[in-house]
Motif scaffolding. Structure first.
Motif, PDB file in Angstrom:
ATOM      1  N   PHE B 142       3.623  -1.177  -4.688  1.00 15.59           N
ATOM      2  CA  PHE B 142       2.376  -1.881  -4.427  1.00 15.59           C
ATOM      3  C   PHE B 142       1.227  -1.321  -5.249  1.00 15.59           C
ATOM      4  O   PHE B 142       0.407  -2.051  -5.800  1.00 15.59           O
ATOM      5  N   ASP B 143       1.165   0.015  -5.342  1.00 20.20           N
ATOM      6  CA  ASP B 143      -0.043   0.595  -5.933  1.00 20.20           C
ATOM      7  C   ASP B 143      -0.161   0.277  -7.416  1.00 20.20           C
ATOM      8  O   ASP B 143      -1.271   0.120  -7.935  1.00 20.20           O
ATOM      9  N   VAL B 144       0.970   0.137  -8.106  1.00 23.65           N
ATOM     10  CA  VAL B 144       0.878  -0.117  -9.545  1.00 23.65           C
ATOM     11  C   VAL B 144       0.277  -1.490  -9.813  1.00 23.65           C
ATOM     12  O   VAL B 144      -0.657  -1.655 -10.603  1.00 23.65           O
ATOM     13  N   ASN B 145       0.815  -2.508  -9.108  1.00 23.50           N
ATOM     14  CA  ASN B 145       0.251  -3.855  -9.290  1.00 23.50           C
ATOM     15  C   ASN B 145      -1.186  -3.921  -8.798  1.00 23.50           C
ATOM     16  O   ASN B 145      -2.030  -4.587  -9.388  1.00 23.50           O
ATOM     17  N   ASP B 146      -1.407  -3.188  -7.714  1.00 21.89           N
ATOM     18  CA  ASP B 146      -2.733  -3.233  -7.117  1.00 21.89           C
ATOM     19  C   ASP B 146      -3.785  -2.719  -8.090  1.00 21.89           C
ATOM     20  O   ASP B 146      -4.897  -3.241  -8.156  1.00 21.89           O
ATOM     21  N   LEU B 147      -3.428  -1.702  -8.865  1.00 23.67           N
ATOM     22  CA  LEU B 147      -4.408  -1.146  -9.794  1.00 23.67           C
ATOM     23  C   LEU B 147      -4.816  -2.176 -10.840  1.00 23.67           C
ATOM     24  O   LEU B 147      -5.988  -2.272 -11.207  1.00 23.67           O
TER      25      LEU B 147
END
Lengths: 409, 235
Positions: B142-147
């Motif tokens: 999640f965090d990679v796309n979220d960034l």
């Protein structure tokens, strides 16, 4: 930053390399295998993890970087003073004690490099929150800051109050231990960025460092070649022995001492103090009767004589009697060329050549053939320093020629 | 009325910004996790929705030429608060982006900083979204796309701020805020309840011991009174 949308000039870490270095140290301390030993802090009911003792930090630094204890202590103190670690028992004293005193790490949000510069709106919100929590009992300097901020940003005070209240309400949703930790973190951040009176601010930078781009230099062939060239040039510079230098300096000071208005006072009165400009009138550049002090100065050196307009005029008179006035005129023309406007350079060079240097000129100056050749070469591509050699020759001629100074002084 | 709506939207935006600030505080620390990143995303999306709605209303109101002087002053006050709030949100979003990039959750090149904050922040996000509780439904990366999304949203908010400045001309220094210095102490809802929950660690033990002593004393007093009554009844 609440101040504006764009981040401040350049990348802050690039201007403050010591901060990124400190951050690397802090992050390597977090390593689960090789980091610092963590303990838990036990308050009456709550237990908060991740406390470190001062002695553990010093030990870890000594081991990791192979440094002495004194240096490790200094490093640790730097970390604390820049806000990367904060003491738990006495938050106002930002020092590293090498004993059991517990410390904790600051959250990355409050690291100096993340939040540089600390905005006034943020500080106002923090003070408002503190005001609410302490029911108005702020420390003196904080009260002062609070009033100052209210005057400065009174138009956004609604936002300040609203945000302060909401942030406190949001904080209540956390566990008690977390709430305590976050409050300590914020307090430490503001202790570093708005230090209380008497504490030097670690974030001050001298003016010369502000524009330094501390880029890492690559030690490759080019770098060393440049270094060698630089050192070679430095070796070739003429050096004067300091004994000679200092003697000359002493002589200059003792000679010029009586002439300096600050060291020996100025007669009749100092215009800045006594409000009368007699001094300036009497010492105007072109005055009919120069003061005795001024005339004495001409005796110091030939340069003093030439630089003073009245002295120069007298010298010109003297040269006229000796029928060598064209030397001084040539010298003056060369000075005009050197200090004049760029656009006049070609015209002036031509005029000087016509008047002083051309064979059969009206006021021909006596320059030796070697210099004359070089000058004529240079005249093909005239620039403002093309007559320097000739000017120097004439200057030495005038200086060593019929001794005006010997005759009249 | 338009003014009431604007005020309500502004209050909601203020709440969302404050909650977002609290969530961003823990990015990169020991409390950082996928859940936190998800909460951050939900909070900032809510904040952006509110911002867009508030901006539309305020712009419409301020561009209305037939507005009375007092009404206009009121709207200008709301406008200044709104743009300040949006600036705070944008700054926090930028910091979240920087910290999120520096402290990735998977393949940790950098271990997270042990700050002592360990609890979850679901309550804060729930408060921002005005729901009772929050469900976490994020996938692994999640965090990679979220960034990436966060970067885009930061630019969007920046553009919105720039747009606002261009469209509506409100000279900030002429706005008179309604709250005076020290106004935060006067409110009933915020001050007293929060003042009681003092967050100074050192004061807590003394307060607690005082409370304990008071409780013991009152218990003893009650027991004494009860005994006296019994004695009186018996005799």
């Amino acid at each position: 930053m609440a101040a504006g949308p764009a981040p401040p000039g350049g990348c802050p870490s690039a201007q403050r390399p010591h901060l990124s270095k400190m951050e690397r140290v802090v992050v390597s301390m977090q390593d689960p295998d090789q980091g610092v030993k963590m303990r838990s802090q036990r308050l009456l009911i709550t237990v908060i993890p991740h406390a470190v003792a001062g002695s553990d930090i010093v030990e870890w630094l000594i081991q990791k970087y192979c440094i002495s204890e004194e240096e490790a202590l200094h490093l640790g103190t730097l970390l604390v003073r820049h806000g990367y670690l904060y003491p738990l028992r006495d938050p106002l004293s930002l020092l590293l004690q090498p004993d059991d005193t517990p410390y904790r790490f600051q959250t990355p949000y409050f690291w100096t490099s993340t939040q540089w510069p600390a905005a006034e709106l943020d500080y106002a919100i923090y003070l408002a929150k503190k005001n609410i929590r302490k029911q108005g009992a702020l420390v003196d300097h904080e009260k002062e800051h609070y009033n100052q901020l209210h005057r400065k940003i009174s138009h956004t005070w609604d936002l300040v109050v609203m945000q302060a209240r909401e942030q406190l309400r949001a904080a209540k949703q956390r566990r008690k231990g977390d709430r305590l930790v976050i409050a300590c973190q914020e307090q430490t951040f503001w202790l570093v960025h708005r230090p209380p009176p008497g504490v030097p601010s670690v974030l001050e930078q001298g003016p010369e460092r502000g524009s330094c781009t501390a880029r890492r230099v690559q030690m490759n062939m080019d770098f060393y070649r440049r270094e060698i060239e630089y050192c070679r040039k430095a070796l070739g510079r003429t050096r004067v022995k300091s004994s000679v230098c200092l003697e000359a300096y002493l002589k200059f000071s003792s000679q010029h001492g009586p002439h300096d208005p600050i060291m020996s006072g100025c007669l009749p009165s100092n215009p800045w103090i006594a409000d009368s400009d007699t001094y300036w009138v009497v010492n105007a550049p072109s005055v009919a009767a120069p003061t005795k002090l001024r005339v004495d100065r001409w005796g110091f050196s030939f340069r003093e004589l030439l630089e003073d307009p009245v002295g120069r005029a007298h010298f010109m008179e003297f040269l006229r009697k000796e029928f060598s006035a064209e030397n001084l005129s040539f010298w003056e023309a060369c000075e005009e060329l050197r200090h004049g406007g760029q656009a006049q350079v070609p015209a002036l060079v031509d005029a000087v050549y016509e008047q002083f240097l051309a064979p059969g000129a009206a006021r021909w100056v006596n320059i030796d053939s070697h210099t004359m050749e070089r000058t004529l070469e240079g005249l093909r591509r005239p620039h403002r320093y093309v007559l320097d050699d000739a000017q120097l020759h004439i200057y030495m001629l005038m200086k060593k020629g019929p001794r005006y100074i010997v005759v009249y002084f | 009325m338009a003014r009431e709506e604007c005020k309500a939207l502004l209050d909601a935006l203020n709440k969302a910004t404050a909650c977002y600030h609290h969530l961003v505080l823990t990015v990169g620390s020991s409390a950082d996790s996928q859940n936190l990143r998800e909460e951050l995303q939900k909070t900032r999306q809510k904040a952006q929705e509110l911002a867009v709605a508030a901006r539309a209303q305020l712009t419409a109101a301020l561009r209305d030429r037939g507005l009375g002087a007092e009404e206009r002053a009121e709207f200008e006050r709301l406008w200044v608060a709104f743009s300040g709030c949006l600036d705070l949100l944008e700054a926090d979003m930028r910091r979240a982006l920087a910290l999120g990039t520096a402290f990735p959750l998977h393949a940790p090149r950098r271990p997270l900083v042990h700050t002592g904050v360990t609890g979850g922040a679901a309550g804060i996000a729930a408060r921002a979204l005005s729901v009772r509780s929050l469900r976490h439904e994020a996938e692994r990366d999640f965090d990679v796309n979220d960034l990436r999304e966060l970067e885009r949203e930061v630019l969007q908010v920046g553009e919105m701020i720039h747009d606002m400045e261009m469209k509506v001309n409100v000279p900030r220094w002429t706005v008179q805020a309604r709250q005076a210095a020290g106004a935060e102490l006067l409110s009933g809802a915020g001050a007293s309840s929060v003042g009681g929950v003092s967050t100074e660690g050192r004061r807590r033990p003394c307060d607690l011991s005082k409370a304990l002593a008071a409780a013991v004393f009152s218990a003893v007093l009650l027991v004494a009174v009860a005994l006296a009554v019994c004695v009186a009844k018996l005799s």
